[in-house]
Design a protein around this motif. Structure first.
Motif, PDB file in Angstrom:
ATOM      1  N   SER A 127      -3.351   6.262  -0.182  1.00 58.02           N
ATOM      2  CA  SER A 127      -3.751   7.566   0.353  1.00 58.02           C
ATOM      3  C   SER A 127      -2.706   8.634   0.046  1.00 58.02           C
ATOM      4  N   TYR A 128      -3.130   9.624  -0.728  1.00 57.84           N
ATOM      5  CA  TYR A 128      -2.295  10.789  -1.017  1.00 57.84           C
ATOM      6  C   TYR A 128      -3.049  11.984  -0.469  1.00 57.84           C
ATOM      7  N   ARG A 129      -2.437  12.752   0.442  1.00 54.81           N
ATOM      8  CA  ARG A 129      -3.208  13.791   1.111  1.00 54.81           C
ATOM      9  C   ARG A 129      -2.368  15.026   1.428  1.00 54.81           C
ATOM     10  N   GLN A 183      16.070   8.761   2.076  1.00 58.96           N
ATOM     11  CA  GLN A 183      15.837  10.019   1.365  1.00 58.96           C
ATOM     12  C   GLN A 183      15.305   9.722  -0.037  1.00 58.96           C
ATOM     13  N   GLU A 184      14.273  10.461  -0.428  1.00 62.07           N
ATOM     14  CA  GLU A 184      13.662  10.293  -1.744  1.00 62.07           C
ATOM     15  C   GLU A 184      14.640  10.698  -2.845  1.00 62.07           C
ATOM     16  N   ALA A 185      14.566  10.039  -3.983  1.00 59.90           N
ATOM     17  CA  ALA A 185      15.366  10.416  -5.148  1.00 59.90           C
ATOM     18  C   ALA A 185      15.145  11.897  -5.444  1.00 59.90           C
ATOM     19  N   ILE A 213       6.588  13.430   2.340  1.00 52.33           N
ATOM     20  CA  ILE A 213       6.909  12.132   2.940  1.00 52.33           C
ATOM     21  C   ILE A 213       6.069  11.088   2.226  1.00 52.33           C
ATOM     22  N   ARG A 214       6.732  10.050   1.741  1.00 55.18           N
ATOM     23  CA  ARG A 214       6.046   8.931   1.094  1.00 55.18           C
ATOM     24  C   ARG A 214       6.125   7.720   2.007  1.00 55.18           C
ATOM     25  N   VAL A 215       5.155   6.833   1.877  1.00 55.57           N
ATOM     26  CA  VAL A 215       5.178   5.614   2.670  1.00 55.57           C
ATOM     27  C   VAL A 215       4.830   4.422   1.790  1.00 55.57           C
ATOM     28  N   ILE A 250       0.856  -1.191   0.000  1.00 51.63           N
ATOM     29  CA  ILE A 250       0.000   0.000   0.000  1.00 51.63           C
ATOM     30  C   ILE A 250       0.888   1.235   0.000  1.00 51.63           C
ATOM     31  N   ARG A 251       0.532   2.223  -0.835  1.00 51.65           N
ATOM     32  CA  ARG A 251       1.284   3.456  -0.934  1.00 51.65           C
ATOM     33  C   ARG A 251       0.518   4.635  -0.347  1.00 51.65           C
ATOM     34  N   GLY A 252       1.301   5.626   0.054  1.00 50.64           N
ATOM     35  CA  GLY A 252       0.723   6.878   0.495  1.00 50.64           C
ATOM     36  C   GLY A 252       1.755   7.977   0.418  1.00 50.64           C
ATOM     37  N   VAL A 291      -1.501  15.631  -5.796  1.00 51.74           N
ATOM     38  CA  VAL A 291      -1.046  15.945  -7.165  1.00 51.74           C
ATOM     39  C   VAL A 291      -0.111  14.867  -7.718  1.00 51.74           C
ATOM     40  N   LEU A 292       0.502  14.083  -6.831  1.00 54.54           N
ATOM     41  CA  LEU A 292       1.417  13.039  -7.305  1.00 54.54           C
ATOM     42  C   LEU A 292       0.678  11.946  -8.054  1.00 54.54           C
ATOM     43  N   ARG A 293      -0.510  11.614  -7.578  1.00 55.45           N
ATOM     44  CA  ARG A 293      -1.282  10.519  -8.177  1.00 55.45           C
ATOM     45  C   ARG A 293      -2.766  10.859  -8.181  1.00 55.45           C
ATOM     46  N   PRO A 294      -3.154  11.790  -9.072  1.00 58.09           N
ATOM     47  CA  PRO A 294      -4.580  12.151  -9.122  1.00 58.09           C
ATOM     48  C   PRO A 294      -5.475  10.955  -9.423  1.00 58.09           C
TER      49      PRO A 294
HETATM   50  C1  LIG Z   1       4.559   9.712  -7.968  1.00 59.25           C
HETATM   51  C2  LIG Z   1       5.223   9.485  -6.834  1.00 59.25           C
HETATM   52  O1  LIG Z   1       6.517   9.928  -6.643  1.00 59.25           O
HETATM   53  C3  LIG Z   1       7.602   9.164  -7.149  1.00 59.25           C
HETATM   54  C4  LIG Z   1       7.242   8.410  -8.365  1.00 59.25           C
HETATM   55  C5  LIG Z   1       6.736   7.129  -8.254  1.00 59.25           C
HETATM   56  C6  LIG Z   1       6.114   6.465  -9.421  1.00 59.25           C
HETATM   57  O2  LIG Z   1       6.183   7.048 -10.523  1.00 59.25           O
HETATM   58  O3  LIG Z   1       5.519   5.393  -9.264  1.00 59.25           O
HETATM   59  C7  LIG Z   1       6.803   6.429  -7.039  1.00 59.25           C
HETATM   60  C8  LIG Z   1       7.442   6.962  -5.969  1.00 59.25           C
HETATM   61  C9  LIG Z   1       8.127   8.273  -6.032  1.00 59.25           C
HETATM   62  O4  LIG Z   1       9.508   8.051  -6.203  1.00 59.25           O
HETATM   63  C10 LIG Z   1       4.607   8.766  -5.725  1.00 59.25           C
HETATM   64  O5  LIG Z   1       5.118   8.840  -4.597  1.00 59.25           O
HETATM   65  O6  LIG Z   1       3.589   8.073  -5.936  1.00 59.25           O
END
Ligand SMILES: C=C(O[C@@H]1C=C(C(=O)O)C=C[C@H]1O)C(=O)O
Length: 123
Positions: free
Chosen positions: A109-111, A80-82, A92-94, A10-12, A116-119
Motif C-alpha cells: 500500500s502506497y498512499r 531514518q530513511e537513507a 513514512i515507509r513501513v 509487506i511494504r507500504g 509515486v514511489l511505486r506506481p
Molecule cells: C521506492 C521506495 O523508496 C526507497 C527505494 C526502495 C526500492 O527501490 O526498493 C525501497 C525503499 C526506499 O528506500 C519505496 O519505499 O518503495
C-alpha cells in the motif's frame, strides 16, 4: 514457518504533514489498510519497521502506532530513511513481516502522495 503459514514481507508508504496528529492519522491509516488488504490479523505479524524522512520530526511513527491502541504486543522499530537527493519528502515507509497462507498474493500500500514511489503497485 508457523503451522501451514509462510513468512511474507509487506511494504507500504505514506506522505504526512510534519504534525503529530497527521503522522498518527497517516500511520494508523496505512497500517489498517495493509491489514485489511491482506486479511492480516495482528497475531500473525512478526515485526513492524518504519523509516522516516528527516523532515518529519514531530512524532515517531512507531510510538504513534502504539499510542493509537494498535500493535500493543508487537515488535516495533523506527529508523531514518537513507537521505538521497531528490527523494520524496515527508514520507513514512513501513515493512511488515508476517505469516499468511502460502497461496496469499500480497498487496502492498502506497498512499496519500507516496503512490509515486511505486506506481507499479498502485491499486
Ligand atoms: C521506492 C521506495 O523508496 C526507497 C527505494 C526502495 C526500492 O527501490 O526498493 C525501497 C525503499 C526506499 O528506500 C519505496 O519505499 O518503495
Amino acid at each position: 514457518m508457523m503451522g501451514e503459514k509462510q513468512l511474507f514481507a509487506i511494504r507500504g508508504a505514506v506522505q504526512c504533514r510534519n504534525e503529530a496528529a497527521d503522522i498518527t492519522d497517516q500511520v494508523s491509516g496505512l497500517y489498517d489498510e495493509i491489514l485489511r488488504l491482506n486479511s492480516l490479523d495482528e497475531e500473525a505479524i512478526v515485526s513492524v519497521v518504519f523509516s522516516v524522512t528527516g523532515d518529519l520530526d514531530e512524532k515517531n511513527p512507531a510510538a504513534a502506532l502504539r499510542q493509537s491502541g494498535r500493535a500493543q504486543n508487537l515488535a516495533l522499530f523506527a529508523v531514518q530513511e537513507a537521505r538521497v537527493k531528490g527523494g520524496l519528502e515527508r514520507t513514512i515507509r513501513v515493512l511488515i513481516h508476517c505469516y499468511l497462507p502460502p497461496e496469499t498474493e500480497i498487496r502492498h500500500s502506497y498512499r496519500n502522495g507516496a503512490e509515486v514511489l511505486r506506481p507499479d503497485r498502485a491499486p
